[in-house]
Design an enzyme around this catalytic site. Sequence first.
Site, PDB file in Angstrom:
ATOM      1  N   THR A 166       0.908  -1.148   0.000  1.00  0.00           N
ATOM      2  CA  THR A 166       0.000   0.000   0.000  1.00  0.00           C
ATOM      3  C   THR A 166       0.933   1.180   0.000  1.00  0.00           C
ATOM      4  OG1 THR A 166      -1.708  -1.109   1.290  1.00  0.00           O
ATOM      5  CG2 THR A 166      -1.607   1.261   1.520  1.00  0.00           C
ATOM      6  N   GLY A 196     -10.095  -2.831   3.234  1.00  0.00           N
ATOM      7  CA  GLY A 196      -9.024  -2.826   4.234  1.00  0.00           C
ATOM      8  C   GLY A 196      -8.966  -1.514   5.002  1.00  0.00           C
ATOM      9  N   THR A 217       0.470   0.336   6.627  1.00  0.00           N
ATOM     10  CA  THR A 217       0.401  -0.679   5.580  1.00  0.00           C
ATOM     11  C   THR A 217       0.492  -2.030   6.282  1.00  0.00           C
ATOM     12  OG1 THR A 217       2.784  -0.781   5.222  1.00  0.00           O
ATOM     13  CG2 THR A 217       1.567   0.811   3.899  1.00  0.00           C
TER      14      THR A 217
HETATM   15  N1  ASP Z   1      -3.247  -2.465   4.350  1.00  0.00           N
HETATM   16  C1  ASP Z   1      -3.674  -2.964   3.073  1.00  0.00           C
HETATM   17  C2  ASP Z   1      -4.983  -3.652   3.218  1.00  0.00           C
HETATM   18  O1  ASP Z   1      -5.220  -4.279   4.221  1.00  0.00           O
HETATM   19  C3  ASP Z   1      -2.722  -3.901   2.420  1.00  0.00           C
HETATM   20  C4  ASP Z   1      -1.277  -3.648   2.657  1.00  0.00           C
HETATM   21  O2  ASP Z   1      -0.872  -2.602   3.093  1.00  0.00           O
HETATM   22  O3  ASP Z   1      -0.492  -4.536   2.416  1.00  0.00           O
HETATM   23  O4  ASP Z   1      -5.752  -3.620   2.275  1.00  0.00           O
END
Ligand code: ASP
Length: 311
Positions: A166, A196, A217
């Site tokens: 992210t 998310g 993230t």
């Molecule tokens: N936080 C993001 C989500 O849960 C994904 C990520 O940051 O890897 O959609």
Amino acid sequence: MLIIGSSNARVGIPLGMAILRRGGSALDAVEAAIRAVESNPDDHTVGLGGLPNVLGVVELDASIMNGATRAAGAVAGVRGIEHPISLARRVMQDLPHVLLVGEGAERFAEECGFEQTELLTPEARDIYLRGLRGEENTPYAGLAARAMVHRLAMQPERASGKDAGTVNVLALDQDGNICAGVSTSGFAWKYPGRVGDSAVIGAGNYCDGRYGAAACTGRGEMAIRGATARTIVLGLAQGLSPEEAGGRAMADLDLIPDNYFSTMNCVILAPDGRHAGFSTVENQIYVGMDEHSREVESWPRTYMPVSARGQ
Ligand code: ASP
């Protein structure tokens, strides 16, 4: 003046800094920096080229928050829009709402003149198909596909975190205003409609000009359950340093049992320019520039391992 972000923000940080140096707002700097990441087809975790859900459809989440007013805008589960961060900003500025999802968000995008774009690149499609065939080293693909097909709960398995990513960008402008933005394609092979933390104000993004900003993230379900970004900013409000506030919020997450816990990361910026980054993975960095930087700098994230609790 300062702009920081997750390591994949590197492609957008100089654009954001150029805006700040011209006397532009933190809001404009964050949006510009994130747009560059959203357009980067080599980043399979954000915007164009992002990995799709289990049905092969790219669904994006994004949010933006202005510390001066605590105005916020967010979109979730949006298809075919290359710049969800700009759509989130339009929600913040043009509607009496904070969060639009799916069809409504796409309708609003059309009204705002956003073009429909095919976001699934051939490369992302290949990774997606390899995952479905079990050829990618990730438990998510197989698990999600099984859940789809058999309507079964996912089997507890420790995730690799490889499918996560992210972009976070936090900026401080010459007027002392702070803004925070987050954009993502979410977890690859996710269940359709899954939202998310990136679109959830207080979870993956929070910004209060009096105290600072934080963005996350990693496993969004954890940041939602821990209200992590808000928890960090509350820590700053209580007088903790970014390092202390982040450490406490990360330690708090460790108390929440989660069979799918992969990674959690956060970046934090205080109005006086102090900043910090954390990760549950060793040797991670976050990046940024201040008014003196000639190029994008990087700093180590404090490593906060996850205990075995809940596994
Ligand atoms: N936080 C993001 C989500 O849960 C994904 C990520 O940051 O890897 O959609």
